[in-house]
Design a protein around this motif. Structure first.
Motif, mmCIF file in Angstrom:
data_model
loop_
_atom_site.group_PDB
_atom_site.id
_atom_site.type_symbol
_atom_site.label_atom_id
_atom_site.label_comp_id
_atom_site.label_asym_id
_atom_site.label_seq_id
_atom_site.Cartn_x
_atom_site.Cartn_y
_atom_site.Cartn_z
ATOM 1 N N ILE A 99 -60.202 -21.060 -4.114
ATOM 2 C CA ILE A 99 -61.644 -21.296 -4.236
ATOM 3 C C ILE A 99 -62.005 -21.664 -5.678
ATOM 4 N N GLU A 100 -61.448 -20.921 -6.621
ATOM 5 C CA GLU A 100 -61.714 -21.215 -8.033
ATOM 6 C C GLU A 100 -61.208 -22.610 -8.401
ATOM 7 N N TYR A 101 -60.027 -22.955 -7.921
ATOM 8 C CA TYR A 101 -59.455 -24.275 -8.206
ATOM 9 C C TYR A 101 -60.352 -25.384 -7.633
ATOM 10 N N ALA A 102 -60.803 -25.206 -6.407
ATOM 11 C CA ALA A 102 -61.679 -26.204 -5.790
ATOM 12 C C ALA A 102 -62.981 -26.338 -6.560
ATOM 13 N N GLY A 103 -63.475 -25.229 -7.104
ATOM 14 C CA GLY A 103 -64.710 -25.249 -7.870
ATOM 15 C C GLY A 103 -64.629 -26.054 -9.148
ATOM 16 N N ARG A 104 -63.428 -26.282 -9.643
ATOM 17 C CA ARG A 104 -63.271 -27.110 -10.845
ATOM 18 C C ARG A 104 -63.627 -28.563 -10.577
ATOM 19 N N PHE A 105 -63.587 -28.958 -9.312
ATOM 20 C CA PHE A 105 -63.817 -30.347 -8.968
ATOM 21 C C PHE A 105 -65.246 -30.612 -8.507
ATOM 22 N N HIS A 106 -65.737 -29.740 -7.621
ATOM 23 C CA HIS A 106 -67.107 -29.944 -7.135
ATOM 24 C C HIS A 106 -67.547 -28.703 -6.362
ATOM 25 N N SER A 107 -68.828 -28.397 -6.449
ATOM 26 C CA SER A 107 -69.345 -27.202 -5.765
ATOM 27 C C SER A 107 -69.263 -27.342 -4.245
ATOM 28 N N LYS A 108 -69.429 -28.567 -3.725
ATOM 29 C CA LYS A 108 -69.322 -28.763 -2.272
ATOM 30 C C LYS A 108 -67.879 -28.566 -1.806
ATOM 31 N N TYR A 109 -66.947 -29.000 -2.612
ATOM 32 C CA TYR A 109 -65.527 -28.788 -2.289
ATOM 33 C C TYR A 109 -65.225 -27.295 -2.295
ATOM 34 N N GLN A 110 -65.771 -26.594 -3.261
ATOM 35 C CA GLN A 110 -65.579 -25.152 -3.337
ATOM 36 C C GLN A 110 -66.147 -24.467 -2.093
ATOM 37 N N SER A 111 -67.321 -24.871 -1.657
ATOM 38 C CA SER A 111 -67.927 -24.289 -0.456
ATOM 39 C C SER A 111 -67.082 -24.571 0.781
ATOM 40 N N HIS A 112 -66.568 -25.784 0.856
ATOM 41 C CA HIS A 112 -65.711 -26.152 1.979
ATOM 42 C C HIS A 112 -64.442 -25.290 2.003
ATOM 43 N N VAL A 113 -63.803 -25.137 0.866
ATOM 44 C CA VAL A 113 -62.582 -24.325 0.785
ATOM 45 C C VAL A 113 -62.898 -22.871 1.094
ATOM 46 N N GLU A 114 -64.014 -22.398 0.594
ATOM 47 C CA GLU A 114 -64.429 -21.019 0.864
ATOM 48 C C GLU A 114 -64.574 -20.780 2.360
ATOM 49 N N GLY A 115 -65.157 -21.726 3.066
ATOM 50 C CA GLY A 115 -65.309 -21.609 4.518
ATOM 51 C C GLY A 115 -63.978 -21.695 5.240
ATOM 52 N N ASP A 116 -63.136 -22.632 4.814
ATOM 53 C CA ASP A 116 -61.817 -22.801 5.448
ATOM 54 C C ASP A 116 -60.932 -21.572 5.298
ATOM 55 N N PHE A 117 -61.032 -20.922 4.157
ATOM 56 C CA PHE A 117 -60.130 -19.813 3.873
ATOM 57 C C PHE A 117 -60.819 -18.453 3.934
#
Length: 179
Positions: free
Chosen positions: A58-76
């Protein structure tokens, strides 16, 4: 992220010391309780690993974009022990970690593969135990206890496997910090 990992592993160490300190007798009752605790402890360790992996992704995804972070958070949100060594290698590829360019590197190898490859001989020499086997044992014992309510190991074996297996998690976090 290193502080989070250190905090999680400190909790496991303190829990192990507390349990060992309270059940130092060798009576039948204590052996039974230690067997149950070994199973529960393996569940706790694997859940801790899941939490660290999830937070790392989640932290890694957040480095790229907040929407990507939200998506990863939901997936995992519910990993359900999808953190075997093969899963971790797949995540490193899926999340686009830098490729490991070396003649000896496996196909599609990433920074995680490299970190693990470099750390493994040091860890195995230090503990005189196989890193992958120790990591895998924790999942086997967790499944035995969680699904069959059997403790096929001792408390000491679970803790010793964690002492070795934690370096898989440390390598994963380190690789994702490097990118």
């Amino acid at each position: 992220m290193n502080e989070v990992v250190a905090s999680h592993f400190k909790h496991i160490r303190e829990l192990a010391r507390s349990i060992e300190g309270r059940l130092d007798q060798d009576t039948a009752v204590d052996r039974k309780i230690k067997g149950e605790l070994a199973g529960m402890f393996s569940v706790t360790i694997v859940a801790t690993y899941e939490s660290i992996i999830k937070e790392t992704l989640i932290e890694y995804a957040g480095r790229f974009h907040s929407k990507y972070q939200s998506h990863v958070e939901g997936d995992f949100s519910k990993m359900n022990a999808r953190i075997s060594l093969d899963n971790l290698k797949a995540y490193s590829i899926q999340f686009g970690l830098a490729p490991w360019r070396d003649a000896d590197a496996p196909r599609n190898a990433t920074t995680f593969h490299k970190v693990l490859h470099l750390d493994r001989p040091i860890i195995e020499r230090r503990f005189r135990k196989d890193l992958a086997a120790s990591y895998g044992n924790l999942f086997r014992w967790r499944n035995d206890y969680a699904h069959e309510r059997t403790a096929s190991t001792t408390f000491g074996e679970v803790y010793e496997s964690h002492r070795v297996g934690q370096y898989v998690i440390r390598a994963f976090v380190k690789a994702f910090e490097q990118g």
